[in-house]
Design a protein around this motif. Sequence first.
Motif, PDB file in Angstrom:
ATOM      1  N   UNK A   1       1.080  -1.313   0.060  1.00 48.66           N
ATOM      2  CA  UNK A   1       0.003  -0.006   0.050  1.00 48.66           C
ATOM      3  C   UNK A   1       0.976   1.244   0.102  1.00 48.66           C
ATOM      4  N   UNK A   2       2.237   1.105   0.061  1.00 47.73           N
ATOM      5  CA  UNK A   2       2.981   2.574  -0.037  1.00 47.73           C
ATOM      6  C   UNK A   2       3.061   2.816  -1.492  1.00 47.73           C
ATOM      7  N   UNK A   3       3.067   1.969  -2.470  1.00 45.38           N
ATOM      8  CA  UNK A   3       2.809   2.218  -3.789  1.00 45.38           C
ATOM      9  C   UNK A   3       1.147   2.189  -4.294  1.00 45.38           C
ATOM     10  N   UNK A   4       1.077   2.693  -5.439  1.00 47.52           N
ATOM     11  CA  UNK A   4      -0.211   2.888  -5.698  1.00 47.52           C
ATOM     12  C   UNK A   4      -0.796   3.831  -4.977  1.00 47.52           C
ATOM     13  N   UNK A   5      -2.071   4.185  -5.974  1.00 49.73           N
ATOM     14  CA  UNK A   5      -2.965   5.222  -5.291  1.00 49.73           C
ATOM     15  C   UNK A   5      -3.955   4.633  -4.293  1.00 49.73           C
ATOM     16  N   UNK A   6      -5.141   5.511  -4.424  1.00 48.29           N
ATOM     17  CA  UNK A   6      -6.183   5.195  -3.320  1.00 48.29           C
ATOM     18  C   UNK A   6      -6.801   3.899  -3.366  1.00 48.29           C
ATOM     19  N   UNK A   7      -6.779   3.170  -4.685  1.00 49.77           N
ATOM     20  CA  UNK A   7      -7.501   1.942  -4.799  1.00 49.77           C
ATOM     21  C   UNK A   7      -6.575   0.843  -4.210  1.00 49.77           C
ATOM     22  N   UNK A   8      -5.305   1.087  -3.971  1.00 54.72           N
ATOM     23  CA  UNK A   8      -4.463  -0.008  -3.521  1.00 54.72           C
ATOM     24  C   UNK A   8      -4.484   0.140  -2.006  1.00 54.72           C
ATOM     25  N   UNK A   9      -4.632   1.400  -1.481  1.00 55.69           N
ATOM     26  CA  UNK A   9      -4.797   1.641  -0.037  1.00 55.69           C
ATOM     27  C   UNK A   9      -6.210   1.005   0.245  1.00 55.69           C
ATOM     28  N   UNK A  10      -7.193   1.190  -0.506  1.00 52.26           N
ATOM     29  CA  UNK A  10      -8.594   0.482  -0.081  1.00 52.26           C
ATOM     30  C   UNK A  10      -8.679  -1.064  -0.149  1.00 52.26           C
ATOM     31  N   UNK A  11      -7.627  -1.563  -1.170  1.00 53.25           N
ATOM     32  CA  UNK A  11      -7.753  -2.983  -1.265  1.00 53.25           C
ATOM     33  C   UNK A  11      -7.074  -3.470  -0.220  1.00 53.25           C
ATOM     34  N   UNK A  12      -6.052  -2.699   0.378  1.00 54.46           N
ATOM     35  CA  UNK A  12      -5.245  -3.233   1.539  1.00 54.46           C
ATOM     36  C   UNK A  12      -6.180  -3.221   2.830  1.00 54.46           C
ATOM     37  N   UNK A  13      -7.014  -2.268   2.811  1.00 53.05           N
ATOM     38  CA  UNK A  13      -7.802  -2.021   3.996  1.00 53.05           C
ATOM     39  C   UNK A  13      -8.888  -3.251   4.100  1.00 53.05           C
ATOM     40  N   UNK A  14      -9.409  -3.573   3.094  1.00 49.53           N
ATOM     41  CA  UNK A  14     -10.121  -4.589   2.860  1.00 49.53           C
ATOM     42  C   UNK A  14      -9.436  -6.109   3.292  1.00 49.53           C
ATOM     43  N   UNK A  15      -8.390  -6.277   2.594  1.00 44.79           N
ATOM     44  CA  UNK A  15      -7.705  -7.431   2.796  1.00 44.79           C
ATOM     45  C   UNK A  15      -7.240  -7.483   4.568  1.00 44.79           C
TER      46      UNK A  15
END
Lengths: 240, 240
Positions: free
Chosen positions: A130-144
């Motif tokens: 989640x350190x790279x990538x934008x908001x959707x990577x962040x969201x994906x991590x949150x979900x995971x």
Amino acid sequence: MNRRSSIDADGKDLPRSIGGRITDQLRVEILRGDFAPGARVSIKVLSERFNVSLSPLREALTRLGSEGLLSSDEQRGFWIAPVSASDHAEVTRLRISFERMALQEAILKGGIEWETRVMAALYRMNRIDRSIGGAEAKEAWETAHRTFHVELLAACDMPLLLQFVALLHGLSDRYRRIFLASNPPDKSSALEHERIADFAVSRRNEEAVDLLGKHIERTGNAVRKKLMATKQTIDVSNDK
Amino acid sequence: MNRRSSIDADGKDLPRSIGGRITDQLRVEILRGDFAPGARVSIKVLSERFNVSLSPLREALTRLGSEGLLSSDEQRGFWIAPVSASDHAEVTRLRISFERMALQEAILKGGIEWETRVMAALYRMNRIDRSIGGAEAKEAWETAHRTFHVELLAACDMPLLLQFVALLHGLSDRYRRIFLASNPPDKSSALEHERIADFAVSRRNEEAVDLLGKHIERTGNAVRKKLMATKQTIDVSNDK
DNA sequence: TTATTGCAAAAAATCGATTTGATAGTCAAT
DNA sequence: ATTGACTATCAAATCGATTTTTTGCAATAA
């Protein structure tokens, strides 16, 4: 089985009613920190934004109120739940107590099925940077991340407890996302997840439970520091 | 202070909106056991009975759903929450854990104010003889009993925990009232209340907390026995 | 100035009608 | 007889309009 609901990857029904969809959508936005704590929630504004009428919207707000994400007074509407050091302290403390209990039980009751799902969730979470990538990577991590914690406790077979845990997790996440948004992803946290999962599946109850407690406490402390620091500057508006 | 709400003895606002009133009314009826577990709840029937439209009624049902008193599926409406041995076991277990925690804290944090209110609530409860008198004496005792348990824990200063406790207490009460309705009032229970209060106000933490736990467990066991016995005969209808 | 009252605008809450979706029963085809 | 498609019926969900309550503002009195 002629239910017309769409089905997600896990085979669970997705809400199809307007009320259900809006509840989920708003929950995500509040947890994401899109609204300022204490901010008024205008029913009409939201109904126009979502293009729905008042009834399903009110229902959604009522539900989110029960989850502690909104506060309300009769005849005076809804507002985003305020944040406070004492509330955060209680959420953290209860999480530690409840999740310890749930993990203890899950380790006792869980089988290979459970172990597999825990390790799978762990892998998926670690797979996302989640350190790279934008908001959707962040969201994906949150979900995971949420999924990992859910799967870890899922085998405890105590639906009410899990409901409370989920509710507290939501509240806790909101604090983390509001106050730790600027911080870089936490390295030691990732390590802790690994170790908790390992302890759990190898049935080392005490170590697993203790580490989970510590994990929650440590994250909580980081949030608390930021919260205290922020409190000086921006005192949060609190209607009540 | 130009709120037009009526004010009760404790100075708290009473709900004045239709939705709020109906929520409270229905909650009482469900806890009282007026509806059979699993029974369908028809929105239209209720709206006619209360002479209100669908919107506030749906809101009430949504709230009671969050409290665990009703279950629901989207597009398929609401029904009275089913009863089961496993659900009852979980409720009892969580009550023991949560109320122990709350009492521990209350004893640490409570002052003379708190002590006084606890003893007052105890007195009022004992003053009501529910073996004589009709339904309203029974109701009065139920209210006094609930108040005693609330006051006992009130000083813990953990609003979220108290919310969970109240919710569980509601669920637990329903089981007690459904399955112990025919039983005579419990003598040893009255004695336990006395002793718990005494231990609490004299700051004998461990004894108070242990006895409260035992108290909950003992009542739970009595319910469980009846529940098991009943299960053989009337298997509870469970839609899902 | 400060407090109080009355009024207009805004927002919440509720209503009754309409739309959408679930369900049970019928009938035809296998 | 059993399955599957169709339809009529009933209930849930949603809508847009209406009613009720709160709130902000201005005018007046202390």
